[in-house]
Design a protein around this motif. Structure first.
Motif, PDB file in Angstrom:
ATOM      1  N   SER A 288     -25.194  56.252  23.790  1.00 57.81           N
ATOM      2  CA  SER A 288     -24.560  57.408  24.428  1.00 57.81           C
ATOM      3  C   SER A 288     -24.690  57.411  25.942  1.00 57.81           C
ATOM      4  CB  SER A 288     -25.165  58.715  23.868  1.00 57.81           C
ATOM      5  OG  SER A 288     -25.019  58.773  22.472  1.00 57.81           O
ATOM      6  N   TYR A 289     -25.373  56.419  26.505  1.00 59.09           N
ATOM      7  CA  TYR A 289     -25.606  56.413  27.954  1.00 59.09           C
ATOM      8  C   TYR A 289     -24.446  55.693  28.633  1.00 59.09           C
ATOM      9  CZ  TYR A 289     -28.221  56.627  32.280  1.00 59.09           C
ATOM     10  OH  TYR A 289     -28.631  56.913  33.561  1.00 59.09           O
ATOM     11  N   LYS A 290     -23.550  56.476  29.230  1.00 56.05           N
ATOM     12  CA  LYS A 290     -22.274  55.940  29.711  1.00 56.05           C
ATOM     13  C   LYS A 290     -22.444  54.968  30.873  1.00 56.05           C
ATOM     14  CE  LYS A 290     -17.557  57.537  30.394  1.00 56.05           C
ATOM     15  NZ  LYS A 290     -16.668  58.716  30.471  1.00 56.05           N
ATOM     16  N   GLN A 291     -23.375  55.241  31.791  1.00 54.34           N
ATOM     17  CA  GLN A 291     -23.500  54.368  32.956  1.00 54.34           C
ATOM     18  C   GLN A 291     -23.999  52.980  32.557  1.00 54.34           C
ATOM     19  OE1 GLN A 291     -22.341  55.279  36.060  1.00 54.34           O
ATOM     20  NE2 GLN A 291     -22.563  53.075  36.348  1.00 54.34           N
ATOM     21  N   LEU A 292     -24.869  52.920  31.551  1.00 56.51           N
ATOM     22  CA  LEU A 292     -25.323  51.628  31.041  1.00 56.51           C
ATOM     23  C   LEU A 292     -24.138  50.860  30.447  1.00 56.51           C
ATOM     24  CD1 LEU A 292     -27.657  49.680  30.352  1.00 56.51           C
ATOM     25  CD2 LEU A 292     -27.958  50.949  28.215  1.00 56.51           C
ATOM     26  N   GLN A 293     -23.276  51.569  29.737  1.00 53.69           N
ATOM     27  CA  GLN A 293     -22.089  50.936  29.176  1.00 53.69           C
ATOM     28  C   GLN A 293     -21.160  50.424  30.276  1.00 53.69           C
ATOM     29  OE1 GLN A 293     -20.249  53.725  26.517  1.00 53.69           O
ATOM     30  NE2 GLN A 293     -21.741  53.384  24.905  1.00 53.69           N
ATOM     31  N   LYS A 294     -21.042  51.193  31.357  1.00 53.01           N
ATOM     32  CA  LYS A 294     -20.194  50.747  32.470  1.00 53.01           C
ATOM     33  C   LYS A 294     -20.730  49.463  33.083  1.00 53.01           C
ATOM     34  CE  LYS A 294     -17.966  54.975  34.126  1.00 53.01           C
ATOM     35  NZ  LYS A 294     -17.830  55.913  35.271  1.00 53.01           N
ATOM     36  N   ASN A 295     -22.055  49.389  33.229  1.00 54.18           N
ATOM     37  CA  ASN A 295     -22.648  48.177  33.798  1.00 54.18           C
ATOM     38  C   ASN A 295     -22.378  46.967  32.920  1.00 54.18           C
ATOM     39  OD1 ASN A 295     -23.600  49.648  35.936  1.00 54.18           O
ATOM     40  ND2 ASN A 295     -25.722  49.700  35.261  1.00 54.18           N
ATOM     41  N   CYS A 296     -22.436  47.179  31.610  1.00 52.18           N
ATOM     42  CA  CYS A 296     -22.149  46.080  30.683  1.00 52.18           C
ATOM     43  C   CYS A 296     -20.685  45.678  30.784  1.00 52.18           C
ATOM     44  CB  CYS A 296     -22.495  46.500  29.259  1.00 52.18           C
ATOM     45  SG  CYS A 296     -22.381  45.160  28.064  1.00 52.18           S
TER      46      CYS A 296
ATOM     47  N   LYS B 135     -26.902  49.000  21.930  1.00 50.77           N
ATOM     48  CA  LYS B 135     -27.216  49.468  20.572  1.00 50.77           C
ATOM     49  C   LYS B 135     -28.331  50.511  20.596  1.00 50.77           C
ATOM     50  CE  LYS B 135     -25.758  45.260  18.153  1.00 50.77           C
ATOM     51  NZ  LYS B 135     -26.200  44.113  17.317  1.00 50.77           N
ATOM     52  N   ASN B 136     -29.312  50.307  21.479  1.00 50.45           N
ATOM     53  CA  ASN B 136     -30.439  51.231  21.552  1.00 50.45           C
ATOM     54  C   ASN B 136     -30.071  52.539  22.238  1.00 50.45           C
ATOM     55  OD1 ASN B 136     -32.176  49.465  20.237  1.00 50.45           O
ATOM     56  ND2 ASN B 136     -32.840  48.484  22.128  1.00 50.45           N
ATOM     57  N   PHE B 137     -29.102  52.481  23.162  1.00 52.20           N
ATOM     58  CA  PHE B 137     -28.706  53.678  23.913  1.00 52.20           C
ATOM     59  C   PHE B 137     -27.182  53.810  23.909  1.00 52.20           C
ATOM     60  CE2 PHE B 137     -32.589  51.923  25.783  1.00 52.20           C
ATOM     61  CZ  PHE B 137     -33.470  52.980  25.554  1.00 52.20           C
TER      62      PHE B 137
ATOM     63  N   ASP C 261     -36.974  51.443  26.675  1.00 53.34           N
ATOM     64  CA  ASP C 261     -37.148  52.216  27.909  1.00 53.34           C
ATOM     65  C   ASP C 261     -35.795  52.287  28.612  1.00 53.34           C
ATOM     66  OD1 ASP C 261     -37.682  52.903  30.697  1.00 53.34           O
ATOM     67  OD2 ASP C 261     -39.797  52.680  30.171  1.00 53.34           O
ATOM     68  N   LEU C 262     -35.173  53.459  28.574  1.00 56.96           N
ATOM     69  CA  LEU C 262     -33.824  53.604  29.121  1.00 56.96           C
ATOM     70  C   LEU C 262     -33.775  53.295  30.614  1.00 56.96           C
ATOM     71  CD1 LEU C 262     -30.857  54.417  29.011  1.00 56.96           C
ATOM     72  CD2 LEU C 262     -31.570  56.813  29.179  1.00 56.96           C
ATOM     73  N   THR C 263     -34.773  53.762  31.365  1.00 54.43           N
ATOM     74  CA  THR C 263     -34.762  53.541  32.810  1.00 54.43           C
ATOM     75  C   THR C 263     -34.839  52.058  33.131  1.00 54.43           C
ATOM     76  OG1 THR C 263     -35.881  55.669  33.127  1.00 54.43           O
ATOM     77  CG2 THR C 263     -35.860  54.155  34.986  1.00 54.43           C
ATOM     78  N   VAL C 264     -35.699  51.336  32.415  1.00 55.59           N
ATOM     79  CA  VAL C 264     -35.803  49.894  32.630  1.00 55.59           C
ATOM     80  C   VAL C 264     -34.471  49.221  32.308  1.00 55.59           C
ATOM     81  CG1 VAL C 264     -36.849  47.760  31.773  1.00 55.59           C
ATOM     82  CG2 VAL C 264     -38.293  49.730  32.299  1.00 55.59           C
ATOM     83  N   GLN C 265     -33.883  49.559  31.179  1.00 57.76           N
ATOM     84  CA  GLN C 265     -32.642  48.908  30.754  1.00 57.76           C
ATOM     85  C   GLN C 265     -31.491  49.202  31.718  1.00 57.76           C
ATOM     86  OE1 GLN C 265     -32.403  46.700  28.179  1.00 57.76           O
ATOM     87  NE2 GLN C 265     -34.609  46.946  28.035  1.00 57.76           N
ATOM     88  N   PHE C 266     -31.378  50.452  32.127  1.00 61.18           N
ATOM     89  CA  PHE C 266     -30.278  50.816  33.023  1.00 61.18           C
ATOM     90  C   PHE C 266     -30.443  50.162  34.393  1.00 61.18           C
ATOM     91  CE2 PHE C 266     -29.029  53.928  36.383  1.00 61.18           C
ATOM     92  CZ  PHE C 266     -27.683  53.601  36.380  1.00 61.18           C
ATOM     93  N   THR C 267     -31.644  50.263  34.964  1.00 57.81           N
ATOM     94  CA  THR C 267     -31.873  49.679  36.292  1.00 57.81           C
ATOM     95  C   THR C 267     -31.747  48.164  36.245  1.00 57.81           C
ATOM     96  OG1 THR C 267     -33.478  51.475  36.609  1.00 57.81           O
ATOM     97  CG2 THR C 267     -33.368  49.791  38.307  1.00 57.81           C
ATOM     98  N   ALA C 268     -32.250  47.553  35.181  1.00 56.81           N
ATOM     99  CA  ALA C 268     -32.137  46.092  35.037  1.00 56.81           C
ATOM    100  C   ALA C 268     -30.672  45.676  34.925  1.00 56.81           C
ATOM    101  CB  ALA C 268     -32.916  45.631  33.818  1.00 56.81           C
TER     102      ALA C 268
END
Length: 756
Positions: A439-447, A435-437, A395-402
């Motif tokens: 291409s999602y740049k904002q998630l990568q930035k958070n990491c 690994k699951n997402f 779930d991209l929204t869960v992963q990004f918000t978390a």
């Protein structure tokens, strides 16, 4: 061979929360900071070596050694751990065949096992609970029921059956639960389950708890059959219900024993059933828990009136509604609320809805707002965020918000109060999300932002090789100066922590990393910009070339030497000089490359910096000279220059303070092996003296690591040779004696190390 690790100014001790104010946080710290239970450690070893320890049958399945027997509690736990680690298959599940494992609780969540394996290996046991949540389609619901019903004992004694998200072939209708007469709890959430199946289930004589959420049930009238025993009814997102509201209420009104009712809505199905339920005064007199999250038109006043008429209520779910904001919900003693009005409501929602992605998203979004400027360590909250990430990996929204919530909860100082194990889990979950997402740049930035944390980079275990590759990806692609600085700073530390084997595994990434870092250094030098990006780039190059001939070769092939000379000619700051010299000393240790350093520019700068007032600068310049002058053959045409350098080296060392002196940054080594040729070279006393000074310096600062390293790598004998050699330099002999005395002092129990 050498690198700098700047000691952190932040205290490294764990700062637990105040148990009087945050009992949950205190509990999490105690659990996470404690060692794993011995039984878990043993079972993990067994699982990791299952195929080595367990004999194989002729059909390829495994069996336990003949005399092994597991107590019931250990057997249940062992199966749960195998399932959790994804190790439960037809081949490994076969160890539960026979009577050596006495199971009562079978957990096969998300496992990929066949129907025949389930029946053969588990259904002969005396089972009282079965959790087959999201089990693979190779084991459909009809086969689970058939297997359980094959045992008369299970028919009468199975109390709990969880089938959430399990598959039901369309040609296997209807489902028959009637033989499971001992069943008290049944969950068929997200299962192909119809009204006729509900009619069959409602006749079970012991049924008390039922979850029919997100099923195809259109009519719940069959529940009247079990109205005198049903205590808990969950029908969240009952999207196919065709009954009118008065008809639904007529059924619910008859459920006199009902203590828990869940009629919460869904983002795709916002029902107003709960709104009308709250207006009913002669319904659910004994209710303790009511979940109406996600419902429409809910107001504080309506909920308050409902609860006041039922004073025994202990929980109400209000997430995704307009209710929960009045003082009533904080003032009423003993009432828990899952909502979005306060941090306590949000945490209750995260705990209650950990398996529902739609509510997890809402709760995490509210948590992000609440923790945006938090200054208190909250390990229990971070643990709930980790659970949400773990339960909803796709779930991209869960992963990004978390990931954003985790950043709020772990930023710099707060991370020092978090248990290492919890931080490790969060970082590993972040990399799983990447690994699951991808291409999602904002998630990568958070990491990336998470990795800028000093506590995480220094103390927390995670896959640093994957992290290095991830950070390098940002270094290549992003031209944002802030991102570039972040990426370089992280990589400079990761490069230090990678083993030599891991550095080699970077392959093409390693070549690109050296090239990109040198390009940054060249650009900053050309523009005369002395900023953190330049310093981190030099530090990264220094750490990458440490005991890595391949990296040193990449460095030389990409004009690294010329760029270093340009840096030395542009900047006179000792911090920069130190990093350049440390980098060049790593290259000088590679025999096939050291001759390429013997240029007029290099020798000139090294000779000058040898006399620096900064001990660290002089120290590294001396190290380069010691390594460059080791091979006489390279100096055949300029032996006078070599002799002059060695004399200058010896004179400079005489001016240094004691080897026990404190440098402004901590010098560390992965190995002493590159020192050994210098220590054993009595014809070159100046270089030998430098090597002894260097070894004694780190041994005196960290004897538990370096004295042991010296012994294990065979360096003690070299020191003994220096001590007893009549031609050795007296100062060198004195340092050798001091190192040996330090070793004796700290390692009296190490009998296997011979001393002279």
């Amino acid at each position: 061979m050498v690198h700098f690790l700047h000691p952190s100014r932040v205290p490294r001790s764990l700062v637990p929360p105040d148990a009087r104010k945050d009992a949950q946080g205190w509990r999490v710290v105690q659990e996470e900071a404690s060692p794993y239970p011995l039984v878990d450690i043993c079972l993990n070893v067994l699982i990791a070596n299952l195929e080595k320890l367990c004999p194989e049958r002729p059909d390829g399945t495994l069996c336990l050694p003949e005399h092994w027997n597991f107590p019931q509690e250990v057997a249940d736990h062992f199966l749960g751990m195998m399932t959790w680690q994804g190790r439960l298959t037809d081949k490994t599940a076969s160890i539960f065949q026979g009577n050596q494992m006495n199971l009562k609780l079978v957990s096969i969540q998300k496992a990929k096992i066949s129907a025949s394996a389930f029946i053969k290996y588990f259904c002969h046991q005396k089972l009282i609970e079965v959790d087959a949540t999201a089990v693979h389609s190779d084991l459909p619901v009809p086969d689970i029921i058939r297997g359980l019903c094959s045992s008369n004992w299970i028919q009468q004694n199975l109390r709990c059956l969880l089938l959430d998200s399990a598959s039901v072939p369309h040609n296997s209708r209807p489902l028959s639960f009637g033989q499971l007469t001992g069943l008290r709890t049944l969950s068929v959430f997200n299962v192909w389950f119809h009204s006729e199946d509900l009619a069959n289930v409602s006749q079970l004589p012991s049924l008390e708890n039922l979850d029919i959420s997100n099923t195809q049930v259109t009519n719940i009238s069959a529940l009247l059959t079990c109205k005198d025993r049903l205590k808990s009814l969950t029908m969240h997102y009952l999207k196919c219900l065709t009954m009118t509201k008065p008809q639904v209420f007529a059924v619910i009104r008859e459920l006199k024993c009902l203590l828990h009712l869940d009629i919460s809505g869904h983002k795709q199905f916002r029902s107003d059933l709960a709104f009308d339920l709250l207006q009913q005064k002669d319904i659910l007199p004994n209710i303790v828990s009511l979940d109406i999250s996600g419902s429409s038109y809910i107001t504080d006043r309506a909920v308050e009136q409902f609860i006041q008429q039922r004073p025994a209520m202990q929980f109400v779910g209000l997430l995704g509604t307009d209710a929960g904001y009045s003082d009533f919900f904080t003032a009423k003693q003993g009432l828990k609320v899952a909502g979005g009005a306060s941090l306590s409501q949000i945490l209750e929602a995260l705990s209650r809805y950990r398996n529902r992605s739609c509510y997890m998203r809402k709760a995490l979004h509210r948590l992000f707002t609440e923790t945006f400027s938090v200054h208190v360590t909250m390990p229990a909250v971070l643990q709930l965020v980790a659970i949400g990430m773990r339960n909803h990996p796709l779930d991209l929204t869960v992963q990004f918000t978390a990931s954003a919530c985790a950043l709020n909860l772990m930023h710099q100082g707060l991370a020092w109060g978090m248990p290492v194990r919890l931080l490790s889990e969060v970082i590993c979950l972040l990399f799983k999300a990447l690994k699951n997402f991808p291409s999602y740049k904002q998630l990568q930035k958070n990491c990336l932002l998470s990795l800028t944390n000093a506590r995480i980079l220094t103390d927390v275990p995670f896959d640093r090789l994957s992290a290095a590759r991830f950070v390098l990806g940002w270094l290549y692609k992003d031209e944002n100066p802030k991102i570039q600085t972040m990426a370089v700073s992280i990589f400079s530390i990761l490069a230090l922590q990678l083993t030599r084997e891991q550095v080699t595994q970077l392959d093409e990434d390693l070549f690109m990393a050296v090239k990109e870092l040198l390009a940054i250094v060249k650009q900053k030098t050309t523009e005369n910009i002395d900023d953190p990006t330049l310093l981190f780039s030099l530090k990264a190059l220094w750490n990458l070339t440490d005991e890595s001939p391949a990296t040193c070769k990449h460095f030389m092939e990409n004009q690294g030497l010329a760029i270093c000379i340009q840096v030395l000619e542009t900047f006179s700051e000792s911090t920069i000089q130190r990093k350049i010299l440390g980098l060049l000393s790593n290259v000088a240790e590679v025999r096939e490359l050291s001759a390429k350093l013997m240029t007029e520019d290099v020798v000139k700068h090294i000779s000058t910096l040898l006399h620096s007032e900064q001990i660290e600068v002089s120290y590294f310049a001396a190290g380069i000279i010691a390594h460059l002058t080791y091979d006489k053959q390279s100096w055949l045409l300029c032996d006078l220059q070599r002799s002059a350098l060695l004399q200058d080296l010896h004179a400079s060392i005489q001016k240094w303070p004691s080897s026990r002196c404190k440098m402004s940054a901590l010098v560390t080594y992965r190995s002493f092996k590159t020192f050994f040729p210098l220590l054993g070279n009595f014809s070159q006393p100046a270089a030998q003296l430098w090597a002894l000074w260097a070894v004694y310096h780190v041994c005196s600062k960290n004897p538990s690591v370096y004295c042991k390293m010296l012994a294990e790598e065979g360096g003690l004998q070299l020191l003994c040779d220096i001590q007893v050699d009549g031609q050795a330099n007296p100062q060198a002999q004195q340092i050798a004696v001091s190192i040996l005395e330090d070793f004796r002092m700290h390692f009296t129990s190490y009998r296997r190390f011979p001393l002279c």
